[in-house]
Scaffold this active site. Sequence first.
Site, mmCIF file in Angstrom:
data_model
loop_
_atom_site.group_PDB
_atom_site.id
_atom_site.type_symbol
_atom_site.label_atom_id
_atom_site.label_comp_id
_atom_site.label_asym_id
_atom_site.label_seq_id
_atom_site.Cartn_x
_atom_site.Cartn_y
_atom_site.Cartn_z
ATOM 1 N N HIS A 118 27.582 6.628 14.848
ATOM 2 C CA HIS A 118 27.409 5.361 15.642
ATOM 3 C C HIS A 118 27.331 5.590 17.199
ATOM 4 O O HIS A 118 28.109 6.154 17.841
ATOM 5 C CB HIS A 118 28.611 4.179 15.384
ATOM 6 N N CYS A 119 26.152 4.967 17.645
ATOM 7 C CA CYS A 119 25.862 5.396 19.344
ATOM 8 C C CYS A 119 26.458 4.071 19.949
ATOM 9 O O CYS A 119 25.863 3.051 19.950
ATOM 10 C CB CYS A 119 24.575 5.736 19.405
ATOM 11 N N TYR A 120 27.118 4.223 20.821
ATOM 12 C CA TYR A 120 27.877 3.353 21.852
ATOM 13 C C TYR A 120 26.570 2.833 22.818
ATOM 14 O O TYR A 120 26.736 1.794 23.190
ATOM 15 C CB TYR A 120 29.100 3.548 22.419
ATOM 16 N N SER A 124 24.491 0.677 17.971
ATOM 17 C CA SER A 124 23.974 0.789 16.661
ATOM 18 C C SER A 124 24.200 2.196 16.191
ATOM 19 O O SER A 124 24.520 2.886 17.135
ATOM 20 C CB SER A 124 22.478 0.345 16.679
#
Length: 277
Positions: A118-120, A124
């Site tokens: 999960h990319c902050y 998303s």
Amino acid sequence: MKSLWRRLPKSIAERVATGFVFVAVPIIYLFEIVHIFPTVHPDPAPRLVHSIVFTLVVGQVVANYLKLLVEDSTVRRVVLPSVGKPGWLFCPFCQINAPPRATHCHMCSTCVLRRDHHCYFSASCVGFYNHRYFFLFVFYMVLGCFYCIVQNTEYILDLVDHVTITTIICMLFPLFTFVLPVDSHVTTLTLFFYSVCVISFLMTLILLGYQLVQIVRGQTGREYNTSNFDYDRKSIAKNLRQILGKYWYWTWLGPWVRSPLDGDGTDFSANEDEKQI
């Protein structure tokens, strides 16, 4: 509208991270073009060359980041069977049969195809359809930050009479300019942007190295952590193709380069050893 709402950052960490990209990248770009380059390169020709090169790098950062934001890697974009298949697992949260390499993300509230993490910074998950854009975003961020560090270092060294330990401390920690003596020609704002570039460079460089190790071994983040090599194609080029697509060697030119991926994120080839077995 629901799809757009799901992509908006919800946690404080996501809002800070995405806000940093949307604010810091254009501000630092303008600072370099308007303030740093004219000072470091007073002659028009070299300044124009550096401005063009830097603009191309920043353009790649922005273009790949925007593509990362809009590309969906969740299971919502594929038709899933109602009956389980070999290698598929039932997700109790989504109430679906999830394909191999897909895992559930509690922050996205859905399963993600070949989920990496999960990319902050994009609020998303990075998965099957947007991993390419995340990887190239990080790659060009490293190049852009390094470019800024080189130019800003030259700018600062041209202004100070001689480099001291105080100068180095203030370059890395600009708040120390309020308590330590530093050349008056070097502003706190310049040192602040310099430290932002250094920190961003180190963070993205570590992330890029981590990504490269995973990609050349044909692994996602979860597979790397569990030492799972089931999807390693035993070839760097073939493993790159899993992420960057059929024409992986052209994807460095930008996200507009069409490079179709193998499959739809629900079926993957095992490594050659397992095929022989």
